[in-house]
Design a protein around this motif. Structure first.
Motif, PDB file in Angstrom:
ATOM      1  N   GLY A  90       0.812  -1.213   0.000  1.00 42.28           N
ATOM      2  CA  GLY A  90       0.000   0.000   0.000  1.00 42.28           C
ATOM      3  C   GLY A  90       0.843   1.260   0.000  1.00 42.28           C
ATOM      4  N   LEU A  91       1.938   1.243   0.773  1.00 43.03           N
ATOM      5  CA  LEU A  91       2.820   2.409   0.814  1.00 43.03           C
ATOM      6  C   LEU A  91       3.487   2.662  -0.534  1.00 43.03           C
ATOM      7  CD1 LEU A  91       4.587   2.063   4.282  1.00 43.03           C
ATOM      8  CD2 LEU A  91       2.908   3.781   3.604  1.00 43.03           C
ATOM      9  N   SER A  92       3.725   1.614  -1.301  1.00 40.69           N
ATOM     10  CA  SER A  92       4.381   1.795  -2.597  1.00 40.69           C
ATOM     11  C   SER A  92       3.380   1.987  -3.729  1.00 40.69           C
ATOM     12  CB  SER A  92       5.286   0.600  -2.889  1.00 40.69           C
ATOM     13  OG  SER A  92       4.527  -0.582  -2.967  1.00 40.69           O
ATOM     14  N   SER A  93       2.092   2.050  -3.414  1.00 42.68           N
ATOM     15  CA  SER A  93       1.078   2.195  -4.461  1.00 42.68           C
ATOM     16  C   SER A  93       1.167   3.523  -5.181  1.00 42.68           C
ATOM     17  CB  SER A  93      -0.314   2.014  -3.868  1.00 42.68           C
ATOM     18  OG  SER A  93      -0.592   3.061  -2.955  1.00 42.68           O
ATOM     19  N   ILE A  94       1.763   4.530  -4.578  1.00 41.05           N
ATOM     20  CA  ILE A  94       1.875   5.831  -5.237  1.00 41.05           C
ATOM     21  C   ILE A  94       2.742   5.732  -6.484  1.00 41.05           C
ATOM     22  CG2 ILE A  94       3.871   6.695  -3.955  1.00 41.05           C
ATOM     23  CD1 ILE A  94       0.831   8.822  -4.669  1.00 41.05           C
ATOM     24  N   MET A  95       3.698   4.814  -6.478  1.00 39.51           N
ATOM     25  CA  MET A  95       4.549   4.645  -7.654  1.00 39.51           C
ATOM     26  C   MET A  95       3.748   4.094  -8.829  1.00 39.51           C
ATOM     27  SD  MET A  95       7.941   3.140  -5.919  1.00 39.51           S
ATOM     28  CE  MET A  95       8.332   3.682  -4.277  1.00 39.51           C
ATOM     29  N   GLY A 101      -0.781   7.217 -14.237  1.00 38.02           N
ATOM     30  CA  GLY A 101      -1.161   8.592 -14.554  1.00 38.02           C
ATOM     31  C   GLY A 101      -0.274   9.200 -15.628  1.00 38.02           C
ATOM     32  N   GLY A 102       1.013   8.905 -15.577  1.00 36.99           N
ATOM     33  CA  GLY A 102       1.926   9.406 -16.600  1.00 36.99           C
ATOM     34  C   GLY A 102       1.645   8.803 -17.958  1.00 36.99           C
ATOM     35  N   LEU A 103       1.354   7.521 -17.980  1.00 37.23           N
ATOM     36  CA  LEU A 103       1.042   6.874 -19.258  1.00 37.23           C
ATOM     37  C   LEU A 103      -0.258   7.403 -19.851  1.00 37.23           C
ATOM     38  CD1 LEU A 103       2.045   3.189 -18.483  1.00 37.23           C
ATOM     39  CD2 LEU A 103       3.240   4.808 -19.969  1.00 37.23           C
ATOM     40  N   LEU A 104      -1.269   7.576 -19.022  1.00 40.23           N
ATOM     41  CA  LEU A 104      -2.540   8.105 -19.513  1.00 40.23           C
ATOM     42  C   LEU A 104      -2.398   9.553 -19.951  1.00 40.23           C
ATOM     43  CD1 LEU A 104      -5.062   6.548 -16.975  1.00 40.23           C
ATOM     44  CD2 LEU A 104      -4.569   5.807 -19.307  1.00 40.23           C
ATOM     45  N   GLY A 105      -1.631  10.328 -19.211  1.00 34.54           N
ATOM     46  CA  GLY A 105      -1.396  11.717 -19.589  1.00 34.54           C
ATOM     47  C   GLY A 105      -0.614  11.821 -20.879  1.00 34.54           C
ATOM     48  N   HIS A 106       0.331  10.926 -21.082  1.00 33.46           N
ATOM     49  CA  HIS A 106       1.118  10.916 -22.313  1.00 33.46           C
ATOM     50  C   HIS A 106       0.223  10.602 -23.513  1.00 33.46           C
ATOM     51  CE1 HIS A 106       4.544  10.506 -24.930  1.00 33.46           C
ATOM     52  NE2 HIS A 106       4.177   9.278 -25.258  1.00 33.46           N
TER      53      HIS A 106
END
Length: 115
Positions: A90-95, A101-106
């Motif tokens: 859970g703590l590493s879920s931000i990665m 998010g970066g892929l969708l934004g790209h």
């Protein structure tokens, strides 16, 4: 979101600490903790950039944030409210969220570019 977290906490306590519920609770608590940490950090940095706080205030806020994060992690694991491995997931879920998010934004940037 608050209602969902409260309902999840009630179900977690009512379940008698079932291993499957403990796994899900560990992932969720880790994810919520890292999300709150991210929001708090962005607010601290925004206040420094806009000039709303001094360098001393920035240092104090950042130190307080780090101490809160460490205390929350230690308390949750030491009190055995969460399983350690799911909590780390859970703590590493931000990665993973940043990657998605970066892929969708790209993809959106490619759609909107002018050729």
């Amino acid at each position: 979101m608050a209602v969902g977290v409260a309902g999840g906490a009630v179900e977690y306590l009512r379940s008698g600490f079932d291993p499957a519920v403990k796994f899900v609770a560990g992932v969720l608590m880790g994810g919520v903790l890292v999300y709150l940490n991210f929001l708090w950090l962005s607010r601290i940095i925004r206040s420094l950039i806009t000039g709303a706080s001094s360098k001393k205030g920035f240092t104090a806020n950042l130190t307080l944030k780090v101490l809160f994060l460490y205390a929350a992690v230690i308390a949750l694991v030491a009190l055995k409210l969460v399983a350690p491995i799911p909590f780390i997931i859970g703590l590493s879920s931000i990665m993973a969220a940043a990657l998605i998010g970066g892929l969708l934004g790209h993809r959106e940037a490619i759609k909107n570019r002018d050729d």
